[in-house]
Scaffold this motif. Structure first.
Motif, mmCIF file in Angstrom:
data_model
loop_
_atom_site.group_PDB
_atom_site.id
_atom_site.type_symbol
_atom_site.label_atom_id
_atom_site.label_comp_id
_atom_site.label_asym_id
_atom_site.label_seq_id
_atom_site.Cartn_x
_atom_site.Cartn_y
_atom_site.Cartn_z
ATOM 1 N N TYR A 223 -4.208 -8.265 1.746
ATOM 2 C CA TYR A 223 -3.560 -7.780 0.533
ATOM 3 C C TYR A 223 -3.850 -6.304 0.310
ATOM 4 C CZ TYR A 223 -3.780 -12.813 -0.176
ATOM 5 O OH TYR A 223 -3.674 -14.165 -0.009
ATOM 6 N N THR A 224 -2.975 -5.649 -0.409
ATOM 7 C CA THR A 224 -3.197 -4.268 -0.835
ATOM 8 C C THR A 224 -3.960 -4.317 -2.145
ATOM 9 O OG1 THR A 224 -1.167 -3.514 0.238
ATOM 10 C CG2 THR A 224 -2.111 -2.084 -1.453
ATOM 11 N N SER A 225 -5.250 -4.064 -2.065
ATOM 12 C CA SER A 225 -6.092 -4.265 -3.243
ATOM 13 C C SER A 225 -7.290 -3.330 -3.206
ATOM 14 C CB SER A 225 -6.582 -5.718 -3.279
ATOM 15 O OG SER A 225 -7.489 -5.919 -4.337
ATOM 16 N N ARG A 226 -7.828 -3.069 -4.380
ATOM 17 C CA ARG A 226 -9.085 -2.348 -4.499
ATOM 18 C C ARG A 226 -10.181 -3.263 -5.029
ATOM 19 N NH1 ARG A 226 -8.476 2.498 -8.438
ATOM 20 N NH2 ARG A 226 -10.717 2.336 -8.429
ATOM 21 N N THR A 227 -9.900 -4.553 -5.032
ATOM 22 C CA THR A 227 -10.854 -5.549 -5.513
ATOM 23 C C THR A 227 -11.584 -6.182 -4.338
ATOM 24 O OG1 THR A 227 -9.428 -6.057 -7.404
ATOM 25 C CG2 THR A 227 -11.113 -7.674 -6.841
ATOM 26 N N ALA A 228 -12.907 -6.131 -4.384
ATOM 27 C CA ALA A 228 -13.705 -6.627 -3.271
ATOM 28 C C ALA A 228 -13.410 -8.089 -2.938
ATOM 29 C CB ALA A 228 -15.192 -6.445 -3.578
ATOM 30 N N ALA A 229 -13.157 -8.887 -3.939
ATOM 31 C CA ALA A 229 -12.917 -10.317 -3.724
ATOM 32 C C ALA A 229 -11.660 -10.578 -2.900
ATOM 33 C CB ALA A 229 -12.817 -11.032 -5.064
ATOM 34 N N MET A 230 -10.778 -9.601 -2.808
ATOM 35 C CA MET A 230 -9.532 -9.787 -2.057
ATOM 36 C C MET A 230 -9.698 -9.462 -0.579
ATOM 37 S SD MET A 230 -7.653 -10.906 -4.395
ATOM 38 C CE MET A 230 -6.011 -10.863 -3.689
ATOM 39 N N TYR A 231 -10.879 -8.977 -0.210
ATOM 40 C CA TYR A 231 -11.134 -8.613 1.181
ATOM 41 C C TYR A 231 -11.787 -9.780 1.905
ATOM 42 C CZ TYR A 231 -9.543 -3.900 0.450
ATOM 43 O OH TYR A 231 -8.751 -2.818 0.201
ATOM 44 N N GLU A 232 -11.208 -10.114 3.039
ATOM 45 C CA GLU A 232 -11.591 -11.331 3.753
ATOM 46 C C GLU A 232 -12.733 -11.119 4.732
ATOM 47 O OE1 GLU A 232 -8.133 -13.139 5.379
ATOM 48 O OE2 GLU A 232 -9.239 -14.603 6.578
ATOM 49 N N TYR A 233 -12.738 -9.985 5.378
ATOM 50 C CA TYR A 233 -13.754 -9.714 6.401
ATOM 51 C C TYR A 233 -14.556 -8.484 5.994
ATOM 52 C CZ TYR A 233 -10.740 -12.802 9.111
ATOM 53 O OH TYR A 233 -9.985 -13.870 9.537
ATOM 54 N N TRP A 234 -15.871 -8.533 6.285
ATOM 55 C CA TRP A 234 -16.773 -7.447 5.900
ATOM 56 C C TRP A 234 -17.674 -7.053 7.048
ATOM 57 C CZ3 TRP A 234 -16.924 -5.005 1.138
ATOM 58 C CH2 TRP A 234 -16.108 -5.556 0.129
ATOM 59 N N GLY A 235 -17.951 -5.761 7.145
ATOM 60 C CA GLY A 235 -18.960 -5.277 8.064
ATOM 61 C C GLY A 235 -20.328 -5.351 7.428
#
Length: 121
Positions: A100-112
């Protein structure tokens, strides 16, 4: 998808660093990618994001004009060029990928795993 962030370090105020985020496991070419940061004692905050094609970027007001985000879709890699660094930029920087196009951390699926940036005054 595995994301690996690197390039952090110690730099004096006014200096520059370039962070990289490499994706492996599968392509993230269809994902929006972004950077977040978390300073000691503070919540994680949005820094910047880039569209899947790399054609559109968005920045937090606190870094606008100083940071530049880019990505190499073919190499599955994203870069954050940070110039005119300030002590307030000190934080652990995390890269992430989202459908998604988002600035909300919860919308991000993968993290480094994060890379530490320390800016001395």
């Amino acid at each position: 998808v595995q994301l690996q962030a690197f390039g952090g370090g110690l730099v004096q105020a006014g200096g520059s660093l370039r962070l990289s985020c490499a994706a492996s496991g599968r392509t993230v070419s269809s994902y929006v990618m972004g950077w977040f940061r978390q300073a000691p004692g503070k919540e994680r905050e949005f820094v910047s994001r880039i569209s899947a094609s790399g054609g559109a970027t968005y920045y937090a007001d606190s870094v606008k004009g100083r940071f530049t985000l880019s990505r190499d879709v073919a190499e599955n890699t994203m870069y954050l060029q940070m110039n005119s660094l300030k002590p307030d930029d000190t934080a652990i920087y995390y890269c992430a990928a989202s459908p998604y196009t988002s600035r909300t951390a919860a919308m991000y699926e993968y993290w480094g795993q994060g890379t530490l940036v320390t800016v001395s005054s």
